[in-house]
Scaffold this motif. Structure first.
Motif, short mmCIF file in Angstrom:
data_model
loop_
_atom_site.label_atom_id
_atom_site.label_comp_id
_atom_site.label_asym_id
_atom_site.label_seq_id
_atom_site.Cartn_x
_atom_site.Cartn_y
_atom_site.Cartn_z
N ASP A 45 0.92 -1.21 0.03
CA ASP A 45 -0.02 0.06 -0.19
C ASP A 45 1.02 1.17 -0.24
OD1 ASP A 45 -2.30 1.58 -0.10
OD2 ASP A 45 -2.80 1.09 2.19
N ALA A 46 0.22 2.41 -0.20
CA ALA A 46 1.12 3.85 -0.16
C ALA A 46 1.78 4.00 1.09
CB ALA A 46 0.21 4.88 -0.55
N PRO A 47 2.97 4.63 1.28
CA PRO A 47 3.82 4.57 2.29
C PRO A 47 3.23 5.57 3.19
CG PRO A 47 4.67 5.81 0.21
CD PRO A 47 3.62 5.24 -0.26
N ILE A 48 3.83 5.24 4.33
CA ILE A 48 3.57 6.07 5.87
C ILE A 48 5.01 6.62 6.16
CG2 ILE A 48 3.01 6.24 8.01
CD1 ILE A 48 0.75 3.75 7.36
N SER A 49 4.80 8.01 6.11
CA SER A 49 6.18 8.74 6.50
C SER A 49 7.42 8.39 5.81
CB SER A 49 6.47 8.54 7.92
OG SER A 49 5.50 9.43 8.74
N GLY A 50 7.07 7.75 4.41
CA GLY A 50 8.21 7.38 3.61
C GLY A 50 8.66 5.83 3.92
N ALA A 51 7.99 5.35 4.69
CA ALA A 51 8.15 3.83 4.80
C ALA A 51 7.23 2.92 4.05
CB ALA A 51 8.08 3.43 6.19
N PRO A 52 7.72 2.04 3.17
CA PRO A 52 6.80 1.08 2.46
C PRO A 52 5.86 0.60 3.52
CG PRO A 52 9.12 0.88 1.61
CD PRO A 52 9.02 1.70 2.79
N VAL A 53 4.65 0.27 2.98
CA VAL A 53 3.61 -0.49 3.86
C VAL A 53 3.26 -1.72 3.27
CG1 VAL A 53 1.14 -0.08 4.49
CG2 VAL A 53 2.74 1.89 4.54
N VAL A 54 2.91 -2.60 3.94
CA VAL A 54 2.46 -4.01 3.41
C VAL A 54 1.11 -4.36 4.10
CG1 VAL A 54 4.04 -5.57 4.54
CG2 VAL A 54 2.94 -6.36 2.59
N ILE A 55 0.05 -4.54 3.70
CA ILE A 55 -0.99 -5.16 4.54
C ILE A 55 -1.29 -6.50 4.29
CG2 ILE A 55 -3.40 -4.69 4.71
CD1 ILE A 55 -3.33 -2.32 3.18
N GLU A 56 -1.29 -7.15 5.48
CA GLU A 56 -1.60 -8.53 5.47
C GLU A 56 -2.74 -8.64 5.76
OE1 GLU A 56 3.01 -10.53 6.25
OE2 GLU A 56 1.22 -10.95 7.54
N LEU A 57 -3.54 -9.16 4.77
CA LEU A 57 -5.02 -8.90 4.76
C LEU A 57 -5.74 -10.66 4.67
CD1 LEU A 57 -7.20 -6.99 4.48
CD2 LEU A 57 -7.17 -7.25 2.05
N GLY A 58 -6.40 -10.75 5.81
CA GLY A 58 -7.34 -12.07 5.74
C GLY A 58 -8.50 -11.85 4.97
N VAL A 59 -8.60 -12.54 3.84
CA VAL A 59 -9.89 -12.50 2.96
C VAL A 59 -10.32 -14.11 3.02
CG1 VAL A 59 -9.15 -10.74 1.59
CG2 VAL A 59 -8.44 -13.02 0.83
N ARG A 60 -11.73 -13.96 2.45
CA ARG A 60 -12.38 -15.07 2.44
C ARG A 60 -12.91 -15.56 1.03
NH1 ARG A 60 -16.83 -12.18 6.28
NH2 ARG A 60 -16.31 -10.75 4.79
N ARG A 61 -12.91 -16.74 0.91
CA ARG A 61 -13.62 -17.28 -0.59
C ARG A 61 -15.00 -17.88 -0.32
NH1 ARG A 61 -12.37 -19.22 -5.41
NH2 ARG A 61 -9.84 -18.74 -5.19
N PHE A 62 -15.99 -17.12 -1.04
CA PHE A 62 -17.22 -17.65 -0.71
C PHE A 62 -17.89 -18.61 -1.85
CE2 PHE A 62 -17.09 -13.70 1.47
CZ PHE A 62 -18.01 -13.64 2.49
N PHE A 63 -18.93 -19.25 -1.40
CA PHE A 63 -19.65 -20.17 -2.46
C PHE A 63 -20.50 -19.08 -3.22
CE2 PHE A 63 -18.64 -23.62 0.70
CZ PHE A 63 -18.10 -24.61 -0.20
N CYS A 64 -20.63 -19.51 -4.30
CA CYS A 64 -21.81 -18.80 -4.93
C CYS A 64 -22.94 -19.84 -5.10
CB CYS A 64 -21.59 -18.28 -6.48
SG CYS A 64 -23.00 -17.40 -7.47
N GLU A 65 -24.23 -19.52 -4.63
CA GLU A 65 -25.21 -20.59 -4.74
C GLU A 65 -26.31 -20.26 -5.63
OE1 GLU A 65 -25.79 -19.84 -0.41
OE2 GLU A 65 -25.45 -21.92 -0.07
N HIS A 66 -25.99 -19.50 -6.57
CA HIS A 66 -26.94 -19.34 -7.77
C HIS A 66 -26.70 -20.58 -8.57
CE1 HIS A 66 -29.03 -17.49 -11.25
NE2 HIS A 66 -29.32 -16.67 -10.50
N VAL A 67 -27.95 -21.04 -8.86
CA VAL A 67 -27.82 -22.53 -9.70
C VAL A 67 -27.25 -22.24 -11.08
CG1 VAL A 67 -29.64 -23.63 -8.40
CG2 VAL A 67 -30.29 -22.01 -10.28
#
Ligand code: ZN
Length: 165
Positions: A45-67
């Motif tokens: 992500d964009a730096p904070i005070s000149g320091a590079p930023v990495v976001i470790e992001l927990g995401v989910r995979r969902f089922f699509c239940e549309h037939v």
């Protein structure tokens, strides 16, 4: 939801997780609450005070239940932050593209290092290439030149205002 922010070896690590009960399938738009699995992805992500930023992001995979949907599962994206397969946030990609537009590859890459935006010159150029073409406004007069014979008399055709709806 931000869980933790740490400063480590010249960069900032933000641990975060997607929240919200339901997500819309990207193929058919049907909302789903059924989680298939979870994983962590890294997004620069964009730096904070000149320091590079990495976001470790927990995401989910969902089922699509549309037939009749072509996707059985889909991964959630965070609006304004993530896009499919991207290792950079949308904001960081926009910033790098702006640097690339202003300075092109080599000079942009050198400035980027100073600003906490490390990216190779080829990355900057690729991000510029991926920008959408600028919108062209209404054409007032269209001019086209032609010659009846090569190297001889030239003529000009002027077409007044082209209107498109
Ligand atoms: Zn679907």
């Amino acid at each position: 939801m931000i869980e933790r922010v740490e400063r480590l070896a010249g960069r900032v690590r933000i641990s975060a997780s997607a929240t919200g009960e339901r997500r819309q399938c990207r193929a058919c738009g049907t909302a789903s609450v059924r989680v298939h699995s979870r994983y962590r992805r890294r997004v620069a992500d964009a730096p904070i005070s000149g320091a590079p930023v990495v976001i470790e992001l927990g995401v989910r995979r969902f089922f699509c239940e549309h037939v009749s949907c072509s996707k059985r599962t889909f991964v959630e994206q965070i609006p304004q932050l993530t896009s499919r397969y991207a290792r950079r946030s949308l904001g960081l990609a926009r910033t790098l593209a702006a640097v690339g537009l202003a300075l092109a590859g080599r000079a942009g890459a050198r400035l980027g290092v100073r600003l906490g935006l490390p990216a190779s010159r080829s990355t900057l150029l690729r991000l510029v290439e991926q920008l959408p073409d600028p919108q062209v406004g209404a054409v007032a007069v269209l001019v086209d030149d032609f010659a009846l014979r090569r190297g001889h008399v030239y003529g000009t055709v002027r077409k007044p205002r082209v209107q498109r709806n």
